[in-house]
Design a protein around this motif. Structure first.
Motif, PDB file in Angstrom:
ATOM      1  N   ARG A  53      -7.972   0.607  -2.622  1.00  0.00           N
ATOM      2  CA  ARG A  53      -7.881  -0.660  -1.893  1.00  0.00           C
ATOM      3  C   ARG A  53      -8.536  -0.519  -0.520  1.00  0.00           C
ATOM      4  O   ARG A  53      -8.450   0.545   0.115  1.00  0.00           O
ATOM      5  CB  ARG A  53      -6.422  -1.079  -1.686  1.00  0.00           C
ATOM      6  CG  ARG A  53      -5.688  -1.539  -2.926  1.00  0.00           C
ATOM      7  CD  ARG A  53      -4.260  -1.875  -2.548  1.00  0.00           C
ATOM      8  NE  ARG A  53      -3.434  -2.198  -3.682  1.00  0.00           N
ATOM      9  CZ  ARG A  53      -3.061  -3.428  -4.020  1.00  0.00           C
ATOM     10  NH1 ARG A  53      -3.483  -4.462  -3.298  1.00  0.00           N
ATOM     11  NH2 ARG A  53      -2.278  -3.633  -5.063  1.00  0.00           N
ATOM     12  N   TYR A  54      -9.107  -1.625  -0.043  1.00  0.00           N
ATOM     13  CA  TYR A  54      -9.706  -1.663   1.297  1.00  0.00           C
ATOM     14  C   TYR A  54      -9.285  -2.942   2.004  1.00  0.00           C
ATOM     15  O   TYR A  54      -9.026  -3.980   1.374  1.00  0.00           O
ATOM     16  CB  TYR A  54     -11.237  -1.618   1.212  1.00  0.00           C
ATOM     17  CG  TYR A  54     -11.774  -0.277   0.750  1.00  0.00           C
ATOM     18  CD1 TYR A  54     -12.088   0.727   1.664  1.00  0.00           C
ATOM     19  CD2 TYR A  54     -11.953  -0.021  -0.607  1.00  0.00           C
ATOM     20  CE1 TYR A  54     -12.572   1.962   1.236  1.00  0.00           C
ATOM     21  CE2 TYR A  54     -12.434   1.212  -1.043  1.00  0.00           C
ATOM     22  CZ  TYR A  54     -12.740   2.190  -0.107  1.00  0.00           C
ATOM     23  OH  TYR A  54     -13.212   3.412  -0.537  1.00  0.00           O
ATOM     24  N   ASP A  61       1.747  -1.341  -5.976  1.00  0.00           N
ATOM     25  CA  ASP A  61       2.058  -1.850  -4.650  1.00  0.00           C
ATOM     26  C   ASP A  61       2.173  -0.674  -3.689  1.00  0.00           C
ATOM     27  O   ASP A  61       2.094   0.496  -4.097  1.00  0.00           O
ATOM     28  CB  ASP A  61       3.319  -2.730  -4.657  1.00  0.00           C
ATOM     29  CG  ASP A  61       4.588  -2.001  -5.075  1.00  0.00           C
ATOM     30  OD1 ASP A  61       4.708  -0.791  -4.778  1.00  0.00           O
ATOM     31  OD2 ASP A  61       5.478  -2.632  -5.690  1.00  0.00           O
ATOM     32  N   VAL A  62       2.348  -0.962  -2.421  1.00  0.00           N
ATOM     33  CA  VAL A  62       2.301   0.091  -1.415  1.00  0.00           C
ATOM     34  C   VAL A  62       3.458   1.074  -1.576  1.00  0.00           C
ATOM     35  O   VAL A  62       3.319   2.275  -1.293  1.00  0.00           O
ATOM     36  CB  VAL A  62       2.274  -0.520   0.005  1.00  0.00           C
ATOM     37  CG1 VAL A  62       3.601  -1.206   0.345  1.00  0.00           C
ATOM     38  CG2 VAL A  62       1.897   0.513   1.053  1.00  0.00           C
ATOM     39  N   TYR A  63       4.607   0.604  -2.065  1.00  0.00           N
ATOM     40  CA  TYR A  63       5.762   1.479  -2.255  1.00  0.00           C
ATOM     41  C   TYR A  63       5.515   2.436  -3.420  1.00  0.00           C
ATOM     42  O   TYR A  63       5.864   3.624  -3.340  1.00  0.00           O
ATOM     43  CB  TYR A  63       7.023   0.650  -2.506  1.00  0.00           C
ATOM     44  CG  TYR A  63       7.166  -0.513  -1.558  1.00  0.00           C
ATOM     45  CD1 TYR A  63       7.419  -0.307  -0.196  1.00  0.00           C
ATOM     46  CD2 TYR A  63       7.013  -1.823  -2.007  1.00  0.00           C
ATOM     47  CE1 TYR A  63       7.521  -1.380   0.686  1.00  0.00           C
ATOM     48  CE2 TYR A  63       7.116  -2.894  -1.138  1.00  0.00           C
ATOM     49  CZ  TYR A  63       7.373  -2.661   0.206  1.00  0.00           C
ATOM     50  OH  TYR A  63       7.459  -3.719   1.076  1.00  0.00           O
ATOM     51  N   THR A  70      14.378   7.563  -3.476  1.00  0.00           N
ATOM     52  CA  THR A  70      14.570   6.155  -3.166  1.00  0.00           C
ATOM     53  C   THR A  70      13.826   5.826  -1.879  1.00  0.00           C
ATOM     54  O   THR A  70      14.092   6.436  -0.834  1.00  0.00           O
ATOM     55  CB  THR A  70      16.067   5.839  -2.988  1.00  0.00           C
ATOM     56  OG1 THR A  70      16.773   6.201  -4.185  1.00  0.00           O
ATOM     57  CG2 THR A  70      16.277   4.362  -2.706  1.00  0.00           C
ATOM     58  N   ILE A  71      12.888   4.897  -1.964  1.00  0.00           N
ATOM     59  CA  ILE A  71      12.085   4.565  -0.798  1.00  0.00           C
ATOM     60  C   ILE A  71      12.726   3.428  -0.012  1.00  0.00           C
ATOM     61  O   ILE A  71      13.273   2.484  -0.587  1.00  0.00           O
ATOM     62  CB  ILE A  71      10.644   4.197  -1.218  1.00  0.00           C
ATOM     63  CG1 ILE A  71       9.710   4.233  -0.003  1.00  0.00           C
ATOM     64  CG2 ILE A  71      10.595   2.852  -1.922  1.00  0.00           C
ATOM     65  CD1 ILE A  71       8.246   4.233  -0.374  1.00  0.00           C
ATOM     66  N   ASN A  72      12.706   3.557   1.302  1.00  0.00           N
ATOM     67  CA  ASN A  72      13.171   2.495   2.188  1.00  0.00           C
ATOM     68  C   ASN A  72      11.978   1.572   2.448  1.00  0.00           C
ATOM     69  O   ASN A  72      10.982   1.990   3.047  1.00  0.00           O
ATOM     70  CB  ASN A  72      13.696   3.092   3.495  1.00  0.00           C
ATOM     71  CG  ASN A  72      14.328   2.049   4.398  1.00  0.00           C
ATOM     72  OD1 ASN A  72      13.871   0.924   4.486  1.00  0.00           O
ATOM     73  ND2 ASN A  72      15.382   2.451   5.100  1.00  0.00           N
ATOM     74  N   ARG A  73      12.055   0.334   1.999  1.00  0.00           N
ATOM     75  CA  ARG A  73      10.907  -0.569   2.077  1.00  0.00           C
ATOM     76  C   ARG A  73      10.618  -1.067   3.483  1.00  0.00           C
ATOM     77  O   ARG A  73       9.600  -1.731   3.706  1.00  0.00           O
ATOM     78  CB  ARG A  73      11.095  -1.746   1.116  1.00  0.00           C
ATOM     79  CG  ARG A  73      11.096  -1.299  -0.347  1.00  0.00           C
ATOM     80  CD  ARG A  73      10.997  -2.477  -1.295  1.00  0.00           C
ATOM     81  NE  ARG A  73      10.848  -2.000  -2.666  1.00  0.00           N
ATOM     82  CZ  ARG A  73      10.113  -2.612  -3.590  1.00  0.00           C
ATOM     83  NH1 ARG A  73       9.469  -3.722  -3.295  1.00  0.00           N
ATOM     84  NH2 ARG A  73      10.029  -2.115  -4.806  1.00  0.00           N
ATOM     85  N   HIS A  91       0.248   3.020   5.733  1.00  0.00           N
ATOM     86  CA  HIS A  91       1.645   2.596   5.772  1.00  0.00           C
ATOM     87  C   HIS A  91       2.509   3.819   5.454  1.00  0.00           C
ATOM     88  O   HIS A  91       2.263   4.524   4.474  1.00  0.00           O
ATOM     89  CB  HIS A  91       1.915   1.519   4.717  1.00  0.00           C
ATOM     90  CG  HIS A  91       1.109   0.270   4.908  1.00  0.00           C
ATOM     91  ND1 HIS A  91       1.608  -0.855   5.529  1.00  0.00           N
ATOM     92  CD2 HIS A  91      -0.174  -0.031   4.547  1.00  0.00           C
ATOM     93  CE1 HIS A  91       0.680  -1.801   5.541  1.00  0.00           C
ATOM     94  NE2 HIS A  91      -0.413  -1.323   4.949  1.00  0.00           N
ATOM     95  N   VAL A  92       3.527   4.070   6.267  1.00  0.00           N
ATOM     96  CA  VAL A  92       4.385   5.240   6.083  1.00  0.00           C
ATOM     97  C   VAL A  92       5.837   4.789   5.949  1.00  0.00           C
ATOM     98  O   VAL A  92       6.312   3.936   6.725  1.00  0.00           O
ATOM     99  CB  VAL A  92       4.238   6.227   7.263  1.00  0.00           C
ATOM    100  CG1 VAL A  92       5.109   7.470   7.027  1.00  0.00           C
ATOM    101  CG2 VAL A  92       2.776   6.633   7.434  1.00  0.00           C
TER     102      VAL A  92
END
Length: 211
Positions: free
Chosen positions: A21-22, A68-70, A86-89, A118-119
């Motif tokens: 993606r760009y 998606d970014v996650y 488990t990711i914190n959105r 994005h982190v």
């Protein structure tokens, strides 16, 4: 055949930038700060090594067009560090990274050759014995204080600061207090960014990372 055990599916890292993606000329990347609370109630973060370097990094890589970014951040943690979780959105931040090669070839305000990253915070729930990039990326659990000293780039220290700043909302007060107490003194400008979800550093000399 009945009675035969199925061989586990082999995990393979994605290669190339065909699906990358760009955002205009910025390459989009996603990463995470993997963490856990150990049996003694101490907060630890997971960092990965890269060849021929003594310092460490947090998992990150290209965000592709079929995720998606996650999902991208979780995939990078799996490929580079061999962990799931488990990711914190709620993002720890958004930074601009510029590679050393592009820094020498482009002006500091040019997006060409730069990445937007994005982190996120990732609470680790599973560690695999084998992972796709194991041959080039080792992994190491460290305290927040040690992590500050091992971070290769300023953006990583700022992401870690954001994680510690936020940790009091999803760990016990004792654990959060210990984590912050263990961390070395953080410059005032990092404290200003600690709770923010958007940290854009457009000047190349503020954040240099290999994308």
């Amino acid at each position: 055949m009945a009675g035969e055990a199925m061989a586990p599916e082999k995990l393979v890292a994605r290669k190339g930038r065909l699906r990358q993606r760009y955002d205009n000329e910025y390459r989009l990347v996603a990463g995470c700060v993997p963490y856990r609370v150990d049996k003694d109630g101490q907060l630890e973060v997971l960092m990965v090594s890269t060849p021929s370097r003594d310092d460490l990094v947090f998992p990150k890589g290209g965000w592709e067009d079929d995720e998606d970014v996650y999902e991208a951040a979780c995939r990078e943690a799996l490929e580079e560090a061999g962990v799931r979780g488990t990711i914190n959105r709620d993002s720890l931040g958004l930074w601009v990274f510029r590679s050393k090669s592009s820094q020498s070839e482009q002006s500091s305000d040019s997006p060409r050759g730069a990445c937007k990253g994005h982190v996120f915070a990732l609470e680790v729930t599973e560690e695999l014995e084998q992972w796709p990039e194991q041959d080039t990326h080792g992994r190491r659990w460290v305290s927040p204080a040690d992590s500050y000293g091992l971070c290769r780039y300023d953006w990583m220290r700022e992401a870690l600061t954001a994680l510690l700043d936020r940790s009091s909302t999803w760990t016990s007060p004792v654990v959060a207090a210990v984590a912050v107490a263990e961390s070395p003194a953080v410059p005032d400008q990092l404290n200003e960014h600690a709770g923010m979800c958007m940290n854009m550093m457009l000047a190349a000399d503020r954040a240099v990372a290999l994308c």
